[in-house]
Enzyme design. Structure first.
Site, mmCIF file in Angstrom:
data_model
loop_
_atom_site.group_PDB
_atom_site.id
_atom_site.type_symbol
_atom_site.label_atom_id
_atom_site.label_comp_id
_atom_site.label_asym_id
_atom_site.label_seq_id
_atom_site.Cartn_x
_atom_site.Cartn_y
_atom_site.Cartn_z
ATOM 1 N N GLU A 62 55.917 59.014 23.469
ATOM 2 C CA GLU A 62 57.015 59.845 22.970
ATOM 3 C C GLU A 62 58.221 59.520 23.846
ATOM 4 O O GLU A 62 58.229 59.804 25.043
ATOM 5 C CB GLU A 62 56.642 61.325 23.087
ATOM 6 C CG GLU A 62 57.729 62.271 22.621
ATOM 7 C CD GLU A 62 57.463 63.696 23.045
ATOM 8 O OE1 GLU A 62 58.393 64.359 23.531
ATOM 9 O OE2 GLU A 62 56.302 64.145 22.903
ATOM 10 N N CYS B 47 62.151 68.276 24.744
ATOM 11 C CA CYS B 47 62.248 67.027 23.984
ATOM 12 C C CYS B 47 62.725 67.254 22.559
ATOM 13 O O CYS B 47 63.138 66.301 21.893
ATOM 14 C CB CYS B 47 60.906 66.305 23.980
ATOM 15 S SG CYS B 47 59.510 67.359 23.565
#
Length: 507
Positions: free
Chosen positions: A245, A282
């Site tokens: 990620e 995030c």
């Protein structure tokens, strides 16, 4: 040559607290991986695995005060936030223990032999087996839930894969504490302690992904760091899956009807999402499409007020603080970009929240404004003012892959009364792994239907790092054709002695 020390640092002051460990040498990384590899056989016992995951959750809960104190000292995230994160972390461990007990993740499928088909079908039995040693790269912004005891570790262990974690330098003491608790839990469940090991150091991270006994890796972090590891994983003589990620802009589209209906509510909610965790989530909204006109002005007015009242906060480390200030200044210096609430330095060790604005027409073409389409980690967002659907669509067409995309719709649009809303959902589905309507993306629920991933650069694979299906990253399918029942793995035998769920085709 002297070993490089690993220090715990207080982000509130920038001062070193204590030496926690030393950076691992290539030999020590090799020893850690080989010890994990040797422990993989013990993890084959599903009952012991589930007991281990539950014991780990119990020990973390029992040690909550020490874990939260250590994490707060190294991250400045605060006891409230970290208490919730610890609950999330132990909840993940227990959820994966339940998944191991249930066994559906094995995806057992049986096709009975059928000679009448063309071509004839033999007896086929398929399930999934663990890959082997998994390398986990801890995240900076979640010292528990995406670190040593976090989702990557929990899902890999649930799959039957031992784990070597490369600790994040922002919270080495927390990492060591959590690793000791997990290793104690392993022993209590009758497993070798080396089913979980921690190493420190940048070079150790590279050695880890290149080690021939490492079979897969999970990463949460920057595009630059993740891409370097991804390339190293692909360049090995035997490439391995790298589930990374890397970064996400998490666009938001506010329709004119939504702005007319609840501008102030949206503006205030946006401020809360942008500043949650000092903007270090995030899935922080990094680019927001707001219509031009009086309704859009009301929205930005509420955003201005809310951000202006937000107290400065401490970022995870001073390097991130410097990068945030430099990134904001570079973006604010672009022609035509305004800063109604100037983000940046809030003092010696803090940063202030804010936002930038730019006309949508400036972003429609490649060029000088491309920087605004890149993530800036910290409490800032870019508000793009658009005139008409065509301008909004032109901006969306330029965006890279994202973890989330959010739509703020009016009540009638949300009810499906306007075809344009359905078209907008379809358009942003191509951009992101999670679509949010009339809510905010920050706060990722740990649930079976969750997907935390997205098109590159949000992620390097199509898997999720949150939720029950995260376990699938660490498994591979194997089919057994015409294998006599006594020779089959116990999970596939005809009598189903383990009582596992299975899908059977044919009589």
């Amino acid at each position: 040559m002297a070993a490089t020390p690993v220090w715990s640092v207080d982000p509130r002051t920038g001062k070193q607290r204590e030496q926690v460990a030393v950076e691992a040498t290539p030999r020590e990384v090799d020893e850690a991986v080989r010890a994990a590899h040797a422990a993989r056989g013990a993890l084959a016992d599903r009952t012991a695995r589930a007991a281990f995951l539950r014991a780990a959750a119990e020990l973390l809960d029992e040690s909550a005060a020490h874990v939260i104190e250590a994490a707060d000292a190294e991250t400045a995230l605060g006891p409230g936030r970290l208490t919730g994160e610890l609950a999330r972390t132990t909840g993940q461990l227990r959820a994966f223990a339940d998944a191991v007990d249930e066994g559906a993740y094995l995806d057992i499928r049986i096709d009975r032999a059928d000679p009448s088909l063309t071509p004839p079908r033999p007896e086929l039995r398929r399930y999934k087996v663990p890959l082997g040693v998994v390398a986990v790269y801890a995240a900076s912004n979640f010292p528990l839930a995406f670190s040593v005891p976090g989702g990557d570790t929990a899902s890999a262990l649930a799959a039957g894969c031992p784990v070597v974690v490369k600790a994040h330098p922002d919270h080495p003491a927390t990492s060591e504490l959590c690793a000791s608790l997990l290793r104690r839990a392993a022993v209590a469940a009758g497993l070798p302690a080396d089913v979980v090991t921690v190493v420190h150091g940048f070079d150790a991270g590279l050695e880890l992904v290149r080690h021939p006994l490492v079979t897969a890796a999970g990463f949460t972090g920057s595009i630059r760091g993740g891409r370097a590891l991804f390339d190293a994983a692909a360049a090995r003589p035997v490439p391995i899956p790298f589930h990374g990620e890397l970064g996400s802009l998490n666009p938001v589209v506010v329709t004119p009807a939504a702005a007319a209906e609840r501008a102030e509510e949206i503006g205030t909610g946006l401020a809360g999402s942008v500043t949650l965790g000092v903007g270090q989530f995030c899935v922080k909204p990094g680019l927001v499409l707001v219509p031009e006109g009086a309704d859009g002005d009301r929205l930005t007015g509420a955003l201005t007020k809310a951000l202006g009242e937000t107290e400065p906060g401490v970022l995870l480390d001073h390097r991130m603080r410097e990068n945030f200030i430099a990134g904001v200044n570079e973006r604010a210096a672009l022609p035509g970009v305004d800063a109604p609430v100037t983000p940046g330095s809030g003092g010696d060790h803090t940063v202030g929240a804010g936002y930038l604005t730019v006309p949508a027409a400036a972003l429609a073409d490649e060029g000088v404004y491309d920087l605004l389409l890149e993530e800036c980690f910290g409490p800032v967002t870019v508000v793009v003012r658009y005139v008409g659907q065509r301008e909004a669509t032109a901006v969306l067409d330029r965006l890279p892959g994202n973890l989330s995309a959010t739509l703020q719709l009016s009540a009638t649009e949300a009810e499906g009364a306007h075809a344009g809303a359905a078209e907008l959902v379809e358009r942003v589905t191509a951009l992101a792994g999670r679509i949010v309507v009339n809510s905010w993306p920050t706060g990722v629920a740990v649930a079976p239907a969750q997907h935390h991933g997205g098109p590159y650069p949000a992620a390097t694979s199509h898997s999720t790092s949150v939720g029950g299906t995260a376990i699938e990253r660490w498994l591979r399918p194997v089919a057994y054709q015409s294998v006599p029942d006594p020779l089959l793995p116990e999970e596939l035998r005809e009598a189903n002695p383990l009582g596992l769920p299975r899908r059977v085709t044919g009589g």
